[in-house]
Design an enzyme around this catalytic site. Sequence first.
Site, PDB file in Angstrom:
ATOM      1  N   GLY A 171       0.813  -1.211   0.000  1.00  0.00           N
ATOM      2  CA  GLY A 171       0.000   0.000   0.000  1.00  0.00           C
ATOM      3  C   GLY A 171       0.844   1.257   0.000  1.00  0.00           C
ATOM      4  O   GLY A 171       0.304   2.374   0.046  1.00  0.00           O
ATOM      5  N   ILE A 177       8.027   1.251  -1.537  1.00  0.00           N
ATOM      6  CA  ILE A 177       8.689   0.251  -2.391  1.00  0.00           C
ATOM      7  C   ILE A 177       7.692  -0.834  -2.808  1.00  0.00           C
ATOM      8  O   ILE A 177       7.700  -1.286  -3.964  1.00  0.00           O
ATOM      9  CB  ILE A 177       9.893  -0.360  -1.636  1.00  0.00           C
ATOM     10  CG1 ILE A 177      10.986   0.708  -1.438  1.00  0.00           C
ATOM     11  CG2 ILE A 177      10.449  -1.578  -2.373  1.00  0.00           C
ATOM     12  CD1 ILE A 177      12.113   0.306  -0.482  1.00  0.00           C
ATOM     13  N   ASP A 215      -1.471  -5.689   2.192  1.00  0.00           N
ATOM     14  CA  ASP A 215      -1.028  -4.682   3.172  1.00  0.00           C
ATOM     15  C   ASP A 215      -1.939  -4.792   4.389  1.00  0.00           C
ATOM     16  O   ASP A 215      -3.083  -5.255   4.282  1.00  0.00           O
ATOM     17  CB  ASP A 215      -1.109  -3.265   2.563  1.00  0.00           C
ATOM     18  CG  ASP A 215      -0.214  -2.268   3.299  1.00  0.00           C
ATOM     19  OD1 ASP A 215       0.853  -1.910   2.759  1.00  0.00           O
ATOM     20  OD2 ASP A 215      -0.567  -1.871   4.432  1.00  0.00           O
ATOM     21  N   ASP A 262      -1.933  -8.986   7.756  1.00  0.00           N
ATOM     22  CA  ASP A 262      -0.993  -8.567   8.801  1.00  0.00           C
ATOM     23  C   ASP A 262       0.102  -9.625   8.840  1.00  0.00           C
ATOM     24  O   ASP A 262      -0.117 -10.741   9.312  1.00  0.00           O
ATOM     25  CB  ASP A 262      -1.711  -8.474  10.147  1.00  0.00           C
ATOM     26  CG  ASP A 262      -0.755  -8.171  11.290  1.00  0.00           C
ATOM     27  OD1 ASP A 262       0.453  -7.969  11.026  1.00  0.00           O
ATOM     28  OD2 ASP A 262      -1.202  -8.153  12.455  1.00  0.00           O
ATOM     29  N   TYR A 292      15.716  -2.119  14.489  1.00  0.00           N
ATOM     30  CA  TYR A 292      15.549  -2.228  13.033  1.00  0.00           C
ATOM     31  C   TYR A 292      16.745  -2.972  12.405  1.00  0.00           C
ATOM     32  O   TYR A 292      16.560  -3.920  11.623  1.00  0.00           O
ATOM     33  CB  TYR A 292      15.422  -0.818  12.457  1.00  0.00           C
ATOM     34  CG  TYR A 292      15.152  -0.762  10.970  1.00  0.00           C
ATOM     35  CD1 TYR A 292      13.884  -1.045  10.458  1.00  0.00           C
ATOM     36  CD2 TYR A 292      16.155  -0.406  10.076  1.00  0.00           C
ATOM     37  CE1 TYR A 292      13.636  -0.980   9.094  1.00  0.00           C
ATOM     38  CE2 TYR A 292      15.905  -0.333   8.710  1.00  0.00           C
ATOM     39  CZ  TYR A 292      14.648  -0.625   8.227  1.00  0.00           C
ATOM     40  OH  TYR A 292      14.406  -0.557   6.871  1.00  0.00           O
ATOM     41  N   ALA A 293      17.965  -2.559  12.759  1.00  0.00           N
ATOM     42  CA  ALA A 293      19.163  -3.169  12.158  1.00  0.00           C
ATOM     43  C   ALA A 293      19.231  -4.661  12.485  1.00  0.00           C
ATOM     44  O   ALA A 293      19.554  -5.485  11.616  1.00  0.00           O
ATOM     45  CB  ALA A 293      20.425  -2.456  12.658  1.00  0.00           C
ATOM     46  N   THR A 305      10.507   7.344   0.283  1.00  0.00           N
ATOM     47  CA  THR A 305       9.187   6.783   0.590  1.00  0.00           C
ATOM     48  C   THR A 305       8.710   7.414   1.907  1.00  0.00           C
ATOM     49  O   THR A 305       9.498   8.055   2.613  1.00  0.00           O
ATOM     50  CB  THR A 305       9.255   5.252   0.815  1.00  0.00           C
ATOM     51  OG1 THR A 305       9.880   5.004   2.074  1.00  0.00           O
ATOM     52  CG2 THR A 305      10.000   4.533  -0.296  1.00  0.00           C
TER      53      THR A 305
HETATM   54  P1  NAP Z   1       6.534   2.358   3.695  1.00  0.00           P
HETATM   55  O1  NAP Z   1       6.336   3.343   2.604  1.00  0.00           O
HETATM   56  O2  NAP Z   1       6.319   2.761   5.104  1.00  0.00           O
HETATM   57  O3  NAP Z   1       5.648   1.062   3.344  1.00  0.00           O
HETATM   58  C1  NAP Z   1       5.569  -0.035   4.222  1.00  0.00           C
HETATM   59  C2  NAP Z   1       4.174  -0.618   4.117  1.00  0.00           C
HETATM   60  O4  NAP Z   1       4.113  -1.795   4.956  1.00  0.00           O
HETATM   61  C3  NAP Z   1       3.077   0.340   4.621  1.00  0.00           C
HETATM   62  O5  NAP Z   1       1.965   0.342   3.737  1.00  0.00           O
HETATM   63  C4  NAP Z   1       2.718  -0.265   5.971  1.00  0.00           C
HETATM   64  O6  NAP Z   1       1.401   0.022   6.390  1.00  0.00           O
HETATM   65  C5  NAP Z   1       2.881  -1.746   5.646  1.00  0.00           C
HETATM   66  N1  NAP Z   1       2.910  -2.560   6.867  1.00  0.00           N
HETATM   67  C6  NAP Z   1       3.359  -2.217   8.103  1.00  0.00           C
HETATM   68  N2  NAP Z   1       3.149  -3.214   8.964  1.00  0.00           N
HETATM   69  C7  NAP Z   1       2.560  -4.222   8.277  1.00  0.00           C
HETATM   70  C8  NAP Z   1       2.068  -5.501   8.630  1.00  0.00           C
HETATM   71  N3  NAP Z   1       2.153  -5.953   9.904  1.00  0.00           N
HETATM   72  N4  NAP Z   1       1.526  -6.285   7.688  1.00  0.00           N
HETATM   73  C9  NAP Z   1       1.404  -5.829   6.405  1.00  0.00           C
HETATM   74  N5  NAP Z   1       1.807  -4.614   6.012  1.00  0.00           N
HETATM   75  C10 NAP Z   1       2.393  -3.817   6.941  1.00  0.00           C
HETATM   76  O7  NAP Z   1       8.027   1.792   3.661  1.00  0.00           O
HETATM   77  P2  NAP Z   1       9.035   1.533   2.435  1.00  0.00           P
HETATM   78  O8  NAP Z   1      10.057   2.583   2.480  1.00  0.00           O
HETATM   79  O9  NAP Z   1       8.282   1.254   1.181  1.00  0.00           O
HETATM   80  O10 NAP Z   1       9.731   0.199   2.956  1.00  0.00           O
HETATM   81  C11 NAP Z   1       9.491  -1.070   2.359  1.00  0.00           C
HETATM   82  C12 NAP Z   1      10.529  -2.032   2.877  1.00  0.00           C
HETATM   83  O11 NAP Z   1      11.825  -1.581   2.507  1.00  0.00           O
HETATM   84  C13 NAP Z   1      10.546  -2.158   4.399  1.00  0.00           C
HETATM   85  O12 NAP Z   1      10.799  -3.494   4.748  1.00  0.00           O
HETATM   86  C14 NAP Z   1      11.716  -1.275   4.789  1.00  0.00           C
HETATM   87  O13 NAP Z   1      12.272  -1.671   6.029  1.00  0.00           O
HETATM   88  C15 NAP Z   1      12.652  -1.498   3.634  1.00  0.00           C
HETATM   89  N6  NAP Z   1      13.628  -0.443   3.445  1.00  0.00           N
HETATM   90  C16 NAP Z   1      13.218   0.826   3.152  1.00  0.00           C
HETATM   91  C17 NAP Z   1      14.194   1.801   2.957  1.00  0.00           C
HETATM   92  C18 NAP Z   1      13.840   3.232   2.632  1.00  0.00           C
HETATM   93  O14 NAP Z   1      14.761   4.048   2.618  1.00  0.00           O
HETATM   94  N7  NAP Z   1      12.600   3.571   2.358  1.00  0.00           N
HETATM   95  C19 NAP Z   1      15.547   1.480   3.082  1.00  0.00           C
HETATM   96  C20 NAP Z   1      15.914   0.190   3.377  1.00  0.00           C
HETATM   97  C21 NAP Z   1      14.946  -0.771   3.545  1.00  0.00           C
HETATM   98  P3  NAP Z   1       1.220   1.286   7.426  1.00  0.00           P
HETATM   99  O15 NAP Z   1       1.687   2.490   6.680  1.00  0.00           O
HETATM  100  O16 NAP Z   1      -0.250   1.261   7.708  1.00  0.00           O
HETATM  101  O17 NAP Z   1       2.095   0.966   8.613  1.00  0.00           O
END
Ligand code: NAP
Length: 246
Positions: free
Chosen positions: A14, A17, A36, A60, A155-156, A190
């Site tokens: 949702g 990424i 999501d 979830d 997180y790390a 993001t």
């Molecule tokens: P994002 O925009 O916050 O998207 C994450 C999505 O996961 C949100 O829609 C969130 O919903 C959903 N989510 C949270 N808890 C969940 C659950 N229990 N079950 C199902 N869905 C759930 O983050 P993103 O930046 O796209 O990150 C995607 C992945 O890449 C993550 O694993 C993140 O750790 C990793 N990552 C991101 C970055 C970066 O710089 N953006 C860098 C390294 C790694 P809610 O919004 O309702 O919580």
Amino acid sequence: MVLLGKLAIVTGAGSGIGRATCRVLANGGAKVIVADCNLHAAEQTVKAIGRDHAIALEVDVASLESVSKAVTSSIEHFAQPPSIVINSAGITRDGYLLKMTEKDFDDVYKVNLKGTFLMTQQFARAMIDHHVRNGSIINISSIVARISNPGQANYAATKAGVISLTEIAAKEFGKFGIRVNAILPGFINTPMVDVVPEKIKEDMLQRCPVGRLGRPEEIAHVIEFLASEKSSYVNGAAIEVTGGLK
Ligand code: NAP
């Protein structure tokens, strides 16, 4: 159309990424289960890529019951489980160790590491039971697993755990024709990064040779490669997509 005829499930679809990945996989010819915890956000993703290519599912990833329902729904809807599983759901709850609450540690662990475990286990089992060949599971870790930022111990640690889980799953599932790989994104533009304090963002950008944040599509295209047969000999890898940030 490298993914024509394939079925994929993407968690965290949702936003960020996950949403970009749904778009790229659908453009590549795949049908996509847009999963999501926020159903409204998942439906917005489906709306953006078209209902012919995708369905939305509330999942979830931290709940075994919810993940196994997702397996059942996928099979009911498409008569088979997906052969491509993208684990992009993830959260941050940053804070220095001495101040970190047990809840913030547990919440991050449950979504990032346990969620990846449950999705990997339940969907791999379904692929094996339904004799799906050429499976590809892609787990989104983070460069933070390697650069260990202060303030991100929870997180790390979970993202380092995702790399270990990936390597072991790759060894255990190879004989079933399922490859498992991880991607370690750097700083990607993001909603997750929107909440990072400006000073930390500036420091990260200075350490990044490319000198800018990544775009979600730049992760999604590597995911598409790993999902496709073009990467048929890539297994157990942890691929950094960071613009050179170390
Ligand atoms: P994002 O925009 O916050 O998207 C994450 C999505 O996961 C949100 O829609 C969130 O919903 C959903 N989510 C949270 N808890 C969940 C659950 N229990 N079950 C199902 N869905 C759930 O983050 P993103 O930046 O796209 O990150 C995607 C992945 O890449 C993550 O694993 C993140 O750790 C990793 N990552 C991101 C970055 C970066 O710089 N953006 C860098 C390294 C790694 P809610 O919004 O309702 O919580």
